[in-house]
Design a protein around this motif. Structure first.
Motif, PDB file in Angstrom:
ATOM      1  N   SER A 150      -8.405   9.032  -5.750  1.00 34.16           N
ATOM      2  CA  SER A 150      -7.276   8.891  -5.838  1.00 34.16           C
ATOM      3  C   SER A 150      -6.379   8.774  -4.441  1.00 34.16           C
ATOM      4  O   SER A 150      -4.978   8.610  -4.468  1.00 34.16           O
ATOM      5  N   VAL A 151      -7.166   8.958  -3.607  1.00 38.50           N
ATOM      6  CA  VAL A 151      -6.521   8.981  -2.407  1.00 38.50           C
ATOM      7  C   VAL A 151      -7.485   8.602  -1.249  1.00 38.50           C
ATOM      8  O   VAL A 151      -8.727   8.785  -1.095  1.00 38.50           O
ATOM      9  N   GLY A 152      -6.916   7.570  -0.249  1.00 35.69           N
ATOM     10  CA  GLY A 152      -7.982   6.857   0.886  1.00 35.69           C
ATOM     11  C   GLY A 152      -8.071   7.838   1.996  1.00 35.69           C
ATOM     12  O   GLY A 152      -8.729   9.002   1.869  1.00 35.69           O
ATOM     13  N   VAL A 179       0.818  -1.365  -0.061  1.00 38.49           N
ATOM     14  CA  VAL A 179      -0.099  -0.037  -0.034  1.00 38.49           C
ATOM     15  C   VAL A 179       0.843   1.279  -0.088  1.00 38.49           C
ATOM     16  O   VAL A 179       1.955   1.282   0.655  1.00 38.49           O
ATOM     17  N   ARG A 180       0.468   2.209  -0.585  1.00 36.53           N
ATOM     18  CA  ARG A 180       1.206   3.653  -0.885  1.00 36.53           C
ATOM     19  C   ARG A 180       0.541   4.726  -0.110  1.00 36.53           C
ATOM     20  O   ARG A 180      -0.468   4.857   0.143  1.00 36.53           O
ATOM     21  N   VAL A 181       1.394   5.058   0.821  1.00 39.11           N
ATOM     22  CA  VAL A 181       1.236   6.046   1.856  1.00 39.11           C
ATOM     23  C   VAL A 181       2.361   7.365   1.630  1.00 39.11           C
ATOM     24  O   VAL A 181       3.534   7.098   1.485  1.00 39.11           O
ATOM     25  N   LEU A 182       1.567   8.659   1.465  1.00 42.52           N
ATOM     26  CA  LEU A 182       2.456   9.550   1.295  1.00 42.52           C
ATOM     27  C   LEU A 182       2.302  10.595   2.677  1.00 42.52           C
ATOM     28  O   LEU A 182       1.226  10.916   3.179  1.00 42.52           O
ATOM     29  N   VAL A 183       3.637  11.028   3.042  1.00 48.78           N
ATOM     30  CA  VAL A 183       3.750  11.781   4.267  1.00 48.78           C
ATOM     31  C   VAL A 183       4.350  13.060   3.472  1.00 48.78           C
ATOM     32  O   VAL A 183       5.343  13.376   3.095  1.00 48.78           O
ATOM     33  N   ALA A 184       3.499  14.105   3.630  1.00 50.28           N
ATOM     34  CA  ALA A 184       3.676  15.368   3.157  1.00 50.28           C
ATOM     35  C   ALA A 184       3.988  16.391   4.260  1.00 50.28           C
ATOM     36  O   ALA A 184       3.002  16.805   4.934  1.00 50.28           O
ATOM     37  N   GLY A 185       5.044  17.069   4.046  1.00 47.03           N
ATOM     38  CA  GLY A 185       5.215  18.210   5.086  1.00 47.03           C
ATOM     39  C   GLY A 185       5.121  19.514   4.448  1.00 47.03           C
ATOM     40  O   GLY A 185       5.735  20.223   3.327  1.00 47.03           O
ATOM     41  N   ASP A 195      -1.702  10.168  -8.680  1.00 42.63           N
ATOM     42  CA  ASP A 195      -1.130   8.895  -8.821  1.00 42.63           C
ATOM     43  C   ASP A 195      -1.553   7.779  -8.095  1.00 42.63           C
ATOM     44  O   ASP A 195      -1.362   6.592  -8.224  1.00 42.63           O
ATOM     45  N   GLY A 196      -2.301   8.090  -7.019  1.00 38.27           N
ATOM     46  CA  GLY A 196      -3.225   7.192  -6.177  1.00 38.27           C
ATOM     47  C   GLY A 196      -2.282   6.640  -4.937  1.00 38.27           C
ATOM     48  O   GLY A 196      -1.374   6.268  -4.785  1.00 38.27           O
ATOM     49  N   TYR A 197      -3.036   7.004  -3.704  1.00 37.05           N
ATOM     50  CA  TYR A 197      -2.382   6.775  -2.490  1.00 37.05           C
ATOM     51  C   TYR A 197      -3.316   6.475  -1.452  1.00 37.05           C
ATOM     52  O   TYR A 197      -4.688   6.797  -1.251  1.00 37.05           O
ATOM     53  N   ALA A 198      -3.203   5.200  -0.844  1.00 38.71           N
ATOM     54  CA  ALA A 198      -4.121   4.637   0.177  1.00 38.71           C
ATOM     55  C   ALA A 198      -4.339   5.696   1.278  1.00 38.71           C
ATOM     56  O   ALA A 198      -5.401   5.571   1.943  1.00 38.71           O
TER      57      ALA A 198
END
Length: 623
Positions: free
Chosen positions: A570-572, A456-462, A509-512
């Motif tokens: 596109s994002v969970g 699963v893809r997870v994005l941490v954005a500061g 791009d798609g993130y869970a």
């Protein structure tokens, strides 16, 4: 014996001190609180953790018929104490070596060693820390009829940074403004940017790192080369009108000079006390005669005829409007105003590119001409989007573009800043598959848990603005996460800053899961951490502000982009890790309570990332 590099000393000194101290030349100015950005070679260890380099490399071609003279130059940090606030000055250093052809082919090295020292001048003490480096020089013969060597020079800082050293501490053992001068005696270097046809393939194989080599000296010379941490053209020279070293090659000398002239007496006194070089600038500006300022106002380097020969068409079309406002009728529009010529409109005009009309919104591929500016040459082969087609007063056509995928593009568009190319430097771009199709084909439904072979893809954005004190909290946290490492598979971390549009595009791009780290005001004591579940919204973001990083604005924009590209979702799950700020005014650095919250925030981020990985659908309670 005359110095072989005397002819390029002025340019080399400008490289050495680029960005040394910026207008208004006071230590208290915000832009002078973060220094030493050019050509910095950090000690080993610190560079690995921070992403800053500890070594640089120059590769070039040389026809050597005698000896090669190598000079490495740098600034060495020196701390001044005893009068006013402690301040870091830069002391120039250099190391020289000479090699024969046989030594180069065998490979050779020389060392740089600077001992610690302390100098006392009245009530001022200057302290210097030790510095060590190695310079490796090697050459290889190239195949073919040309007696040319491929030359490599590696400069490496060999000092070791103490574990946990801050940047200020690491800079004490760094080489700053590092650059390399080479002289072939006798011999000739091949231009790295405009080589002859036979050498193009060999030049393309040269790989310089953190340096940009270029021929040096007067036009026509080829026995000197300057490899600098900034991009220079072959035979770069200081303009004869530029008589004062202002430490900022990106600015206009006249502008900086005039601004310095109008500093208050108190500001000038602070600048003089900041650094001897700043004092020299202020003194020189105060003593300028009027004729010097007139020289700064502009100079004509070349002239060309503009009148057509008999029977020829004018070199530029007739223009509407008036040059002299006094001669124009009341209400007339000056010729330089784009409204003066209704036949031209950058937003709707087109230009022929490879026989195909392109206009605003068209996709193109950049093909800069061989003699193009070095910064344009870097962009060869990239895709771009046409933003406008403009015409100059001489009748030339220029296509304004933005680079596809450039994280800074949205900010440049907001300010109307484009890159300009001639139509012959472009080619039409083939249509790409729609992003939505690529998203469905490659990513699938981001809210559906994946197999163990496809995490699963997870994005941490500061997010946040580092120039507004505590608003830089999110950026600081993600930088610490990146430096620490050890994140689970599928977790991506990015410093988004204030690039809201960039973040929204990336989320396509798609993130869970998405974890936003930011400063959040909720009325709690400064430094308090907040864990917030954000509901995904449906609707438009309203008036778009490329700098607005509020979750509802970013996710609202994402909703519109997803709808436009056919992406259903596109994002969970979206979580926010916020910190109550103490200060959001202009300034660099976090306040004490917010800085103290960074370490606990790393622990909280780990927990929230684990939660996002465990649940690939929205919902649930926060720990």
């Amino acid at each position: 014996m005359a110095d072989r590099f005397a002819e390029v000393a002025a340019v080399a000194d400008a490289v050495l001190h680029e960005g040394y101290l910026l207008y208004p030349y006071r230590a208290s100015a915000q832009k002078n609180r973060v220094r030493w950005q050019w050509g910095v070679l950090m000690p080993q260890g610190y560079g690995t953790e921070s992403g800053e380099a500890s070594a640089n490399r120059t590769e070039c071609l040389v026809e050597l018929r005698g000896e090669l003279h190598v000079r490495v130059r740098w600034l060495h940090l020196e701390r001044r104490t005893g009068r006013g606030e402690p301040y870091d000055e830069g002391t120039p250093g250099q190391a020289d070596a000479t090699f024969t052809r046989s030594q180069l082919l065998a490979g050779a090295e020389f060392g740089i060693v600077v001992d610690a020292a302390e100098r006392v001048d009245g009530d001022v003490t200057r302290t210097r820390w030790p510095l060590t480096a190695r310079v490796a020089v090697r050459a290889e013969e190239l195949p073919g009829p040309y007696d040319v060597l491929k030359l490599r020079i590696d400069v490496r800082n060999t000092a070791i940074a103490a574990p946990g050293a801050s940047r200020d501490e690491a800079l004490r053992a760094a080489l700053i403004g590092t650059h390399v001068l080479l002289a072939a005696d006798p011999g000739a270097f091949v231009s790295p940017t405009d080589p002859p046809e036979w050498a193009r393939g060999f030049v393309a194989q040269c790989r310089s790192e953190h340096l940009w080599p270029a021929l040096a000296g007067t036009e026509g010379r080829s026995d000197l080369l300057l490899s600098a941490p900034i991009i220079l053209a072959d035979h770069a020279a200081i303009a004869p009108e530029s008589g004062i070293e202002l430490f900022d090659g990106t600015e206009n000398d006249e502008l900086l000079t005039l601004r310095t002239m109008v500093l208050t007496d108190a500001e000038k006194a602070e600048a003089r006390a900041t650094d001897p070089r700043a004092a020299a600038i202020v003194d020189a500006v105060d003593a300028l005669p009027p004729e010097y300022l007139e020289r700064l106002h502009g100079a004509i380097r070349t002239l060309r005829a503009v009148a057509p020969a008999a029977g020829e068409a004018p070199p530029y079309p007739a223009r509407a409007g008036y040059d002299d406002p006094g001669a124009a009728p009341a209400g007339a529009t000056p010729w330089w105003d784009q409204d003066a010529d209704a036949s031209a409109d950058p937003a709707t005009d087109s230009a022929l590119v490879g026989g195909v009309p392109v206009a605003r919104g068209s996709a193109v591929v950049l093909r800069p001409r061989p003699s193009a500016d070095a910064q344009d040459a870097f962009l060869a082969g990239l895709r771009a989007t046409v933003q406008a087609v403009v015409h100059d007063v001489d009748g030339g056509t220029h296509v304004a573009v933005s680079i596809d995928g450039d994280p800074a593009a949205e900010l440049q568009l907001a300010h109307g800043r484009f890159r300009y190319f001639r139509p012959e430097e472009l080619e039409p771009a083939a249509e790409e598959p729609r992003r939505a199709r690529r998203h469905r084909d490659q990513q699938g439904d981001p809210t559906t848990p994946r197999s163990s072979s496809s995490p699963v893809r997870v994005l941490v954005a500061g997010v946040g603005n580092i120039l507004r004190s505590d608003d830089g909290f999110g950026v600081e946290v993600v930088h610490r996460l990146l430096a620490r490492g050890g994140l689970p598979a599928g977790v991506e971390v990015e410093d988004v800053g204030i690039r809201g549009v960039h973040l929204a595009h990336r989320l396509l791009d798609g993130y869970a899961g998405l974890l936003l780290v930011d400063a959040v005001q909720r009325g709690s004591p400064p430094g308090t951490l907040h864990r917030i579940e954000h509901d995904l919204i449906d609707g438009a973001p309203g008036m778009l502000d490329a700098h607005d990083m509020r979750p509802d604005v970013v996710l609202g924009l994402l909703h519109d982009l997803a709808a436009a590209t056919g992406v259903e979702r596109s994002v969970g799950r979206v979580l926010v890790l916020g910190c109550e700020p103490a200060d959001l005014e202009d300034g660099i650095g976090l306040s004490p309570p917010v800085a103290a919250a960074v370490e606990p925030a790393l622990v909280a981020a780990d927990e929230l990332v684990a939660l996002l990985l465990e649940s690939a659908v929205p919902g649930g309670s926060l720990p």
